[in-house]
Design a protein around this motif. Structure first.
Motif, short mmCIF file in Angstrom:
data_model
loop_
_atom_site.label_atom_id
_atom_site.label_comp_id
_atom_site.label_asym_id
_atom_site.label_seq_id
_atom_site.Cartn_x
_atom_site.Cartn_y
_atom_site.Cartn_z
N LYS A 11 6.53 7.26 -12.28
CA LYS A 11 6.43 5.94 -12.89
C LYS A 11 7.54 5.03 -12.37
O LYS A 11 7.31 3.86 -12.05
N ARG A 12 8.76 5.56 -12.27
CA ARG A 12 9.88 4.75 -11.78
C ARG A 12 9.70 4.41 -10.31
O ARG A 12 10.08 3.31 -9.87
N LEU A 13 9.13 5.31 -9.52
CA LEU A 13 8.86 5.01 -8.11
C LEU A 13 7.87 3.86 -7.99
O LEU A 13 8.06 2.93 -7.20
N TYR B 239 0.85 -1.19 0.00
CA TYR B 239 0.00 0.00 0.00
C TYR B 239 0.89 1.24 0.00
O TYR B 239 1.75 1.40 0.88
N ILE B 240 0.71 2.11 -0.99
CA ILE B 240 1.48 3.35 -1.06
C ILE B 240 0.80 4.39 -0.17
O ILE B 240 -0.31 4.84 -0.46
N LEU B 241 1.48 4.74 0.91
CA LEU B 241 0.97 5.76 1.82
C LEU B 241 1.13 7.16 1.24
O LEU B 241 0.24 7.99 1.34
N PHE B 242 2.30 7.41 0.66
CA PHE B 242 2.60 8.72 0.09
C PHE B 242 3.40 8.52 -1.19
O PHE B 242 4.34 7.72 -1.21
N LEU B 243 3.03 9.24 -2.21
CA LEU B 243 3.79 9.29 -3.45
C LEU B 243 3.85 10.76 -3.84
O LEU B 243 2.81 11.40 -3.99
#
Length: 158
Positions: free
Chosen positions: A88-90, A71-75
């Motif tokens: 995109k790379r992250l 789960y991505i909390l912050f991007l």
């Protein structure tokens, strides 16, 4: 001056780049009215996450804080660096570790929704009053139903 982008991983429990990540998040919050988390909430969640960071010339230009379940909390990507493929790379870095990736995005955050849709995320449901300020969110998911590694590999070739 070098324009190389360095990739760094911050292990859970570490404070590396937490202040820089907070500043980047706050810059985006002021400009776009998103990423409105309180400092204590943000720093606690950051410290509990694996954080993928991109650094250019000693400046944090993007990061993804991810829970163990994908789960991505912050991007966040610095506004001046958008369009360079950093987001995109992250996400691709997160996909290296997980069969599926999930996140929430504000229903009013068109930039984020377009970005996630472009990567192949699907809206699974809407959650009213999800955010502390009463904002609504979409729950998004990439993977499991299809091979996430293949999907991200295809994405990176575009």
């Amino acid at each position: 001056m070098s324009v190389n982008i360095d990739s760094r991983v911050v292990a859970p429990g570490s404070d590396d780049y937490v202040d820089e990540a907070w500043q980047l998040k706050e810059e985006i919050s002021r400009r776009e009215g998103v990423l409105k988390q309180r400092h204590d909430f943000f720093t606690d969640a950051y410290r509990r996450s694996k954080v993928h960071c991109y650094v250019r010339n000693d400046e944090l230009i993007g990061f993804a804080a991810v829970r163990r379940d994908g789960y991505i909390l912050f991007l966040a990507v610095a506004p001046k660096c958008r369009g360079e493929g950093i987001g995109k790379r992250l996400v691709a870095r997160v996909a290296d570790d997980h069969d599926s990736i999930t996140c929430h995005a504000r229903t009013s955050n068109e930039n984020a929704l377009q970005f996630y849709e472009h990567l192949g995320f699907e809206i699974k449901r809407r959650i009213d009053d999800y955010y502390e300020d009463g904002g609504d969110a979409y729950y998004l998911k990439l993977g499991s139903d299809v091979g996430i590694t293949d999907k991200i590999s295809e994405l990176m070739r575009r």
